[in-house]
Design a protein around this motif. Structure first.
Motif, short mmCIF file in Angstrom:
data_model
loop_
_atom_site.label_atom_id
_atom_site.label_comp_id
_atom_site.label_asym_id
_atom_site.label_seq_id
_atom_site.Cartn_x
_atom_site.Cartn_y
_atom_site.Cartn_z
N GLY A 60 82.18 53.17 132.84
CA GLY A 60 82.25 54.14 134.05
C GLY A 60 82.00 53.63 135.43
O GLY A 60 82.37 52.49 135.50
N SER A 61 81.34 54.30 136.27
CA SER A 61 81.26 53.87 137.69
C SER A 61 79.75 54.49 138.05
O SER A 61 79.31 55.33 137.52
CB SER A 61 82.28 54.40 138.54
OG SER A 61 81.87 56.01 138.61
N TYR A 62 79.10 53.47 138.84
CA TYR A 62 77.85 53.89 139.60
C TYR A 62 77.86 53.64 140.93
O TYR A 62 78.47 52.85 141.50
CB TYR A 62 76.86 52.68 138.82
CG TYR A 62 75.30 52.92 138.97
CD1 TYR A 62 74.81 53.74 138.22
CD2 TYR A 62 74.84 52.39 139.96
CE1 TYR A 62 73.24 54.00 138.05
CE2 TYR A 62 73.31 52.68 140.39
CZ TYR A 62 72.86 53.28 139.41
OH TYR A 62 71.35 53.69 139.55
N GLY A 63 77.37 54.47 141.62
CA GLY A 63 77.49 54.52 143.08
C GLY A 63 77.30 55.75 143.71
O GLY A 63 77.02 56.93 143.21
N ASP A 64 77.75 55.73 144.96
CA ASP A 64 77.95 56.99 145.88
C ASP A 64 79.27 56.77 146.45
O ASP A 64 80.12 55.90 146.47
CB ASP A 64 76.84 57.04 146.80
CG ASP A 64 76.66 58.50 147.19
OD1 ASP A 64 77.51 59.46 146.76
OD2 ASP A 64 75.40 58.74 147.89
N ILE A 65 79.70 58.00 147.22
CA ILE A 65 80.92 58.04 147.94
C ILE A 65 81.35 56.71 148.69
O ILE A 65 80.63 56.59 149.44
CB ILE A 65 81.12 59.37 148.65
CG1 ILE A 65 80.87 60.71 147.90
CG2 ILE A 65 82.36 59.58 149.13
CD1 ILE A 65 80.73 61.80 148.82
N GLY A 66 82.33 56.36 148.11
CA GLY A 66 82.88 55.16 148.94
C GLY A 66 82.46 53.90 148.32
O GLY A 66 82.69 52.96 148.85
N GLN A 67 81.56 53.92 147.65
CA GLN A 67 80.81 52.49 147.26
C GLN A 67 80.27 52.61 145.77
O GLN A 67 79.32 52.71 145.17
CB GLN A 67 79.55 52.36 148.03
CG GLN A 67 79.52 52.07 149.40
CD GLN A 67 78.41 52.00 150.10
OE1 GLN A 67 77.44 52.53 149.83
NE2 GLN A 67 78.48 51.29 151.41
N PHE A 68 81.43 52.56 144.87
CA PHE A 68 81.46 52.71 143.35
C PHE A 68 81.68 51.15 142.97
O PHE A 68 82.39 50.37 143.33
CB PHE A 68 82.37 53.48 142.82
CG PHE A 68 82.19 54.98 143.36
CD1 PHE A 68 81.27 55.74 142.72
CD2 PHE A 68 83.01 55.48 144.27
CE1 PHE A 68 81.06 57.04 142.91
CE2 PHE A 68 83.07 57.03 144.51
CZ PHE A 68 81.80 57.70 143.93
N VAL A 69 80.68 50.99 141.80
CA VAL A 69 80.73 49.72 141.24
C VAL A 69 81.06 49.96 139.57
O VAL A 69 80.42 50.93 139.19
CB VAL A 69 79.40 48.89 141.30
CG1 VAL A 69 79.08 48.41 142.80
CG2 VAL A 69 78.47 49.60 140.81
N PRO A 70 81.69 49.16 139.05
CA PRO A 70 81.96 49.22 137.58
C PRO A 70 80.62 49.40 136.86
O PRO A 70 79.45 48.58 137.01
CB PRO A 70 82.63 48.19 137.16
CG PRO A 70 83.13 47.37 138.41
CD PRO A 70 82.41 47.73 139.45
#
Length: 147
Positions: free
Chosen positions: A45-55
């Motif tokens: 999935g992805s982890y982070g917030d709008i515009g700053q996602f990391v795998p």
């Protein structure tokens, strides 16, 4: 006449101990519940917030049949994406490669070693959020399992 051995009788194995202190426990069926080896599954999935996602890769531990709990989360902070789907696709590819490595080597440890080599680190104090109607990380319908 009964063939039952008394608790305080000498043990028939010849150890010289009383039966209760020697072989009595071995001859009785165990009354404890059978321990089930925990099963794990992984969700990219992805982890982070709008515009700053990391795998990210969530590891879920089976508590009971059809009852899973988030055990830990791995993230790849060295790779940021503006789109959530892009980060999730990277995590999915990395997880697929990790399990391919496991098959090649024949070791459960290969999964962890591969993900570590790809710069994944464990997140402490992670937060589970609702995304797409499902609690947790974006589900790509590809839950990898480790038993």
């Amino acid at each position: 006449m009964s063939n039952k051995i008394g608790r305080n009788a000498p043990c028939p194995c010849g150890s010289g101990k009383k039966y209760k202190a020697c072989c009595m426990q071995k001859s009785q069926p165990a009354e404890t519940e059978r321990m089930v080896t925990p099963q794990f599954r992984f969700k990219p999935g992805s982890y982070g917030d709008i515009g700053q996602f990391v795998p990210s890769i969530a590891c879920l531990k089976q508590l009971a049949p059809n009852n899973w709990s988030h055990h830990f989360v791995l993230v790849k902070p060295t790779e940021q994406h503006s789109e959530e789907d892009d980060a999730a696709e990277i995590a999915e590819a990395d997880l697929a490669n990790a399990f391919l490595r496991k098959e090649q080597i024949g070791s459960e440890l290969a999964v962890a070693e591969y993900l570590k080599s790809q710069d994944y680190v464990k997140v402490s104090d992670f937060r589970i959020v609702r995304s797409g109607g499902e609690t947790g990380w974006r589900n790509l319908n590809n839950p990898y399992r480790m038993i």
